[in-house]
Motif scaffolding. Structure first.
Motif, PDB file in Angstrom:
ATOM      1  N   PHE A   1     -24.030  23.883  70.398  1.00  0.00           N
ATOM      2  CA  PHE A   1     -22.853  23.287  70.509  1.00  0.00           C
ATOM      3  C   PHE A   1     -23.117  21.531  70.691  1.00  0.00           C
ATOM      4  N   VAL A   2     -22.765  21.092  69.585  1.00  0.00           N
ATOM      5  CA  VAL A   2     -22.888  19.612  69.632  1.00  0.00           C
ATOM      6  C   VAL A   2     -21.550  18.984  70.277  1.00  0.00           C
ATOM      7  N   ARG A   3     -20.441  19.687  70.104  1.00  0.00           N
ATOM      8  CA  ARG A   3     -19.316  19.168  70.802  1.00  0.00           C
ATOM      9  C   ARG A   3     -18.779  20.581  71.540  1.00  0.00           C
ATOM     10  N   LYS A   4     -18.380  20.485  72.706  1.00  0.00           N
ATOM     11  CA  LYS A   4     -18.183  21.507  73.712  1.00  0.00           C
ATOM     12  C   LYS A   4     -16.532  21.429  73.837  1.00  0.00           C
ATOM     13  N   LEU A   5     -16.050  22.631  74.422  1.00  0.00           N
ATOM     14  CA  LEU A   5     -14.773  22.583  74.831  1.00  0.00           C
ATOM     15  C   LEU A   5     -14.720  21.760  76.226  1.00  0.00           C
ATOM     16  N   LYS A   6     -13.451  21.111  76.380  1.00  0.00           N
ATOM     17  CA  LYS A   6     -13.169  20.331  77.424  1.00  0.00           C
ATOM     18  C   LYS A   6     -11.873  20.972  78.038  1.00  0.00           C
ATOM     19  N   ASN A   7     -11.754  20.789  79.270  1.00  0.00           N
ATOM     20  CA  ASN A   7     -10.772  21.043  80.173  1.00  0.00           C
ATOM     21  C   ASN A   7      -9.416  20.089  79.699  1.00  0.00           C
ATOM     22  N   ALA A   8      -8.462  20.900  79.666  1.00  0.00           N
ATOM     23  CA  ALA A   8      -7.192  19.940  79.342  1.00  0.00           C
ATOM     24  C   ALA A   8      -5.902  20.677  79.729  1.00  0.00           C
ATOM     25  N   ALA A   9      -4.794  19.886  79.901  1.00  0.00           N
ATOM     26  CA  ALA A   9      -3.438  20.436  80.320  1.00  0.00           C
ATOM     27  C   ALA A   9      -2.553  19.845  79.536  1.00  0.00           C
ATOM     28  N   ILE A  10      -1.703  20.669  79.063  1.00  0.00           N
ATOM     29  CA  ILE A  10      -0.364  20.180  78.245  1.00  0.00           C
ATOM     30  C   ILE A  10       0.797  20.899  78.724  1.00  0.00           C
ATOM     31  N   GLY A  11       2.014  20.327  78.208  1.00  0.00           N
ATOM     32  CA  GLY A  11       3.320  20.987  78.767  1.00  0.00           C
ATOM     33  C   GLY A  11       3.716  22.053  77.819  1.00  0.00           C
ATOM     34  N   THR A  12       4.555  22.906  78.120  1.00  0.00           N
ATOM     35  CA  THR A  12       5.172  24.072  77.611  1.00  0.00           C
ATOM     36  C   THR A  12       5.759  23.483  76.442  1.00  0.00           C
ATOM     37  N   GLY A  13       5.638  24.245  75.228  1.00  0.00           N
ATOM     38  CA  GLY A  13       6.121  23.784  73.938  1.00  0.00           C
ATOM     39  C   GLY A  13       5.267  22.933  73.185  1.00  0.00           C
ATOM     40  N   CYS A  14       4.320  22.515  73.450  1.00  0.00           N
ATOM     41  CA  CYS A  14       3.441  21.516  72.898  1.00  0.00           C
ATOM     42  C   CYS A  14       2.439  22.234  72.037  1.00  0.00           C
TER      43      CYS A  14
END
Length: 99
Positions: free
Chosen positions: A14-27
């Motif tokens: 992987f040259v780009r890995k997954l990153k932790n994220a937070a989003i609101g419901t409905g997004c």
């Protein structure tokens, strides 16, 4: 140096890995990885170790649309080819925007 011949086989990375994220419901959110390897690795996506049905719209991208609380969890992408496999994981948090 010899010219042309077949490209050397390479295990996935992987040259780009997954990153932790937070989003609101409905997004909507796009989880994106960039995987390299030869032959091109196949990608499998998991949420909390449960495999997700293949629904990649473009290679390396998992869209989560109109997110719900149950979309939260640990997302993992595994890239695999005949030379081996690589894995990346990240946490997606869903924040309840209602109320």
């Amino acid at each position: 140096m010899s010219g042309g011949g077949p490209a050397r086989l390479a295990a996935p990375a992987f040259v780009r890995k997954l990153k932790n994220a937070a989003i609101g419901t409905g997004c909507d959110i796009r989880l994106r990885v960039v995987a390299v390897g030869n032959p091109r690795p196949s990608l499998r996506w998991y949420r909390n170790e449960e495999q997700l049905a293949p629904r990649e719209e473009e290679y390396g991208t998992l869209w989560i649309r109109d997110s719900k609380k149950e979309d939260a969890g640990v997302y993992t992408c595994i890239a695999e080819n005949e030379r081996g496999e690589a894995m990346t994981s990240a946490v997606l948090a869903i924040i309840d925007m209602e109320g």
